[in-house]
Design a protein around this motif. Sequence first.
Motif, PDB file in Angstrom:
ATOM      1  N   UNK A  19       0.749  -1.252  -0.393  1.00  0.00           N
ATOM      2  CA  UNK A  19       0.009   0.348   0.018  1.00  0.00           C
ATOM      3  C   UNK A  19       0.491   1.167  -0.547  1.00  0.00           C
ATOM      4  N   UNK A  20       1.609   0.851   1.564  1.00  0.00           N
ATOM      5  CA  UNK A  20       2.785   2.144   1.230  1.00  0.00           C
ATOM      6  C   UNK A  20       3.581   3.019  -0.964  1.00  0.00           C
ATOM      7  N   UNK A  21       3.658   2.055  -1.014  1.00  0.00           N
ATOM      8  CA  UNK A  21       4.623   1.860  -2.600  1.00  0.00           C
ATOM      9  C   UNK A  21       3.742   2.482  -3.347  1.00  0.00           C
ATOM     10  N   UNK A  22       2.642   2.108  -3.817  1.00  0.00           N
ATOM     11  CA  UNK A  22       1.151   2.654  -4.218  1.00  0.00           C
ATOM     12  C   UNK A  22       1.028   3.809  -3.986  1.00  0.00           C
ATOM     13  N   UNK A  23       1.427   3.787  -2.551  1.00  0.00           N
ATOM     14  CA  UNK A  23       0.539   6.064  -2.083  1.00  0.00           C
ATOM     15  C   UNK A  23       1.147   6.145  -3.714  1.00  0.00           C
ATOM     16  N   UNK A  24       2.435   5.942  -4.110  1.00  0.00           N
ATOM     17  CA  UNK A  24       3.020   7.094  -4.248  1.00  0.00           C
ATOM     18  C   UNK A  24       2.794   7.066  -6.604  1.00  0.00           C
ATOM     19  N   UNK A  25       1.826   6.100  -6.352  1.00  0.00           N
ATOM     20  CA  UNK A  25       1.660   6.357  -7.461  1.00  0.00           C
ATOM     21  C   UNK A  25       0.187   7.050  -7.462  1.00  0.00           C
ATOM     22  N   UNK A  26       0.025   8.090  -8.841  1.00  0.00           N
ATOM     23  CA  UNK A  26      -1.336   9.094  -7.705  1.00  0.00           C
ATOM     24  C   UNK A  26      -2.668   9.025  -8.955  1.00  0.00           C
ATOM     25  N   UNK A  27      -2.414   7.877  -9.582  1.00  0.00           N
ATOM     26  CA  UNK A  27      -3.451   7.432 -10.314  1.00  0.00           C
ATOM     27  C   UNK A  27      -4.666   5.848  -9.241  1.00  0.00           C
ATOM     28  N   UNK A  28      -3.626   5.542  -8.424  1.00  0.00           N
ATOM     29  CA  UNK A  28      -3.883   4.420  -7.482  1.00  0.00           C
ATOM     30  C   UNK A  28      -4.669   5.523  -6.234  1.00  0.00           C
ATOM     31  N   UNK A  29      -3.395   6.019  -5.824  1.00  0.00           N
ATOM     32  CA  UNK A  29      -3.256   6.563  -4.300  1.00  0.00           C
ATOM     33  C   UNK A  29      -4.995   6.844  -4.158  1.00  0.00           C
TER      34      UNK A  29
END
Length: 321
Positions: A19-29
């Motif tokens: 989740x923390x890694x995906x938080x850096x991807x704007x469209x996902x977060x």
Amino acid sequence: MDLMDKLEPGIIFSAVLIGLMLSNIHIISQNTAAFINIFLCLMLFAIFLEIPLNKLKDSFKNTKFSLTSLMINFIWTPLFGYFLGSLFLKGNADVLIGFFMLILTPCTDWYLVFTKLAKGDISLSLSILPINLILQIILLPIYLIIFFSSGNAIEYSQLSYSILTVIVIPFAAAQIVKFLLNDDLKEKTSAIFTSLQIWFLALAVMCIFASQGELLFSNLDSILNIFIPLILFFISNMIIDLLLSEKINFTYPEYASLTMTTLARNSPLALAIAINSFPGHELISIALVIGPLIELPILYIVSKFCLYIKNSGLFFVCRQF
């Protein structure tokens, strides 16, 4: 303790990291928050599906055990938990509420695993499960109002909505499914959803951290403060369980069951309520997710301590069975 039970802490921790890694991807977060309730409702549906509410009367067959457990879980623990939270977390209201919600909800699943590890009375622990579930659903909103309404942290409409959305609807759906299915299909359906519980929780946790990763990093010091009161809670209640069990003349299996019933917490249910009751206060949910990462290793250590008590002969010498 089967493989999946052993992997649960790792699965939750991995969900946090992903989740923390995906938080850096704007469209996902920006789009994961919408899925949190879906996964939490599926998880709670699975929990309600496997809980034998028809055995509610069994909770009172061992009156001494039941009353002791309920008094610790629903009278002593809320008061002690609020004291610990106020002492160590007073500077951050959201983390304090998250800690309190975690403390107030007795576990309805993995405490049985640790009871078995400690050679406690599984049947006795299982019998107290339905009443623990019902009381925490009823009392959690009441205690939140008692302790936090003066600070305007509670929005009653949001609290009512969350109870309806993540408790009443999954609960009703589970009871309808159990009513419609025959025993064989009911057992198979329950087994399937039970095996998926941890994955529903992991997906919800991943979505929380994907959508709130920036908030976590900016409040990391506040979140880490939850470790001290939580560890003090486990140590204090473990000692109280031992002293009470000796005073009340519990057998060792009763003592081990009491310990796990009063230490293990039900963070998934509290998490589901927090997500909907406190919009804009995501630190509450993050604090609740941190709980199991601390709790599960401690429960394993406590199960070994219980076995040491049993094998050392220091207590329960004449009351093993």
